[in-house]
Design an enzyme around this catalytic site. Sequence first.
Site: not given
Length: 418
Positions: A74, A128
């Site tokens: 991510c 993120h």
Amino acid sequence: MKHALPLFLAAFALLSRLTAADTSRPNILFIAVDDLNDWVGFLKGHPQTRTPNMDRLAARGTIFANAHCAAPLCAPSRAAVFSGRHPYNSGVYGNEDDLRRIAPKLVLLPQHLRAQGYRTLGAGKLIHQKRADLFDEYFIPDQRWSPLDPEKVNYTPEELPSKRTDNPRHVVSLGVGQPDVILPLNRMPSERAPTRPSGESFDWGPIDAPDEAMGDTLVAEWAAKQLNAPAAKPFFLGVGFYRPHIPLFAPAKYFEPFAGNRVALPPSRPDDLKDLGPVARQIALEPVTAGGHAHTLKHDQWKAAVAAYLACIHFVDAQLGKLLDALDAGPHRDNTIIVFWGDHGWHLGEKEHWGKWTGWERATRVPLAIVPAARDRGKFPASQTSSEPVSLLDLYPTLLELCGITPPERQLDGTSLV
């Protein structure tokens, strides 16, 4: 009364300038989906997936059928998208790496657009880390991956010993008059964190809850309001959906198309890891970003997990439909670029792996579709597919070219796809 006409003309002139500013550059609707692989209709990754809204979005523009992330995790993937830099140039390699702290001088996509006169809006999971300062307005729901209160999913000291047994049991009380929820829904003992009180994320199953109890619904509804509102200048609207990230929970109705034992498993072969060295085998088999394949098979949960992943995709597709409906019915329909992308792929037992963070195509390949603003669609035929290899790094320069904006000097590693 003698001043009414001049005031009216001045107001009309101002309104005209605002209207002109609103259409001089296209708006951008930038839609990210967490942990979504190619199990979408327009990529034909799974024969049973249900993604009518993703498919109608893709049909309006260009499908990039061979798109890949810069890193199959991510934080580094999203850092690459928003900075336009490879991980080895940005320094972001893991989920704990904060792009703004590691590379504070990089000009991120919303920052560059804001400097060029754009209003920047964001909702849900984009970069993120939570970075509200990148946006003029930013919305993040309290409930993200689960409709359950984050404070209530942790095991009590009395319950914790059960977490590693074949009868794990954590009771979540929903209040007076509501039935308790017993976690984990899949009844599997924890393999990733058996001694930690945190709730088990490698879990799946239907939740008896309305759509409005899910974070993705709140994100979609907030974003839809922005699309319905008039705008005095062009805007960038980033929308980050959390599903189908684990735990694979969704309202029960989204599981109905995949009920029973009919779900098709992804292709696999029992000797697929024989040609690997010890480090690659370890990466494949260890439950790092999800769970273990052998553990899933032992508890006869492979089909249930695949069904839950499909159900979560089906759920997030419905939320995406709210965005498209709002855009089509609102004032920005003909002057908005749409970008739809996933941050990385996800294994569901292929090569005996679950999750991401491998170098295989299953983890690197992502869905990507770009719909130009209506005024540019004559240059780019609808419903076309490109099989050329492209990178999510290419999104930053692509959007700048479509908007007629000069890129930050010597920063971008990608190539415009225009």
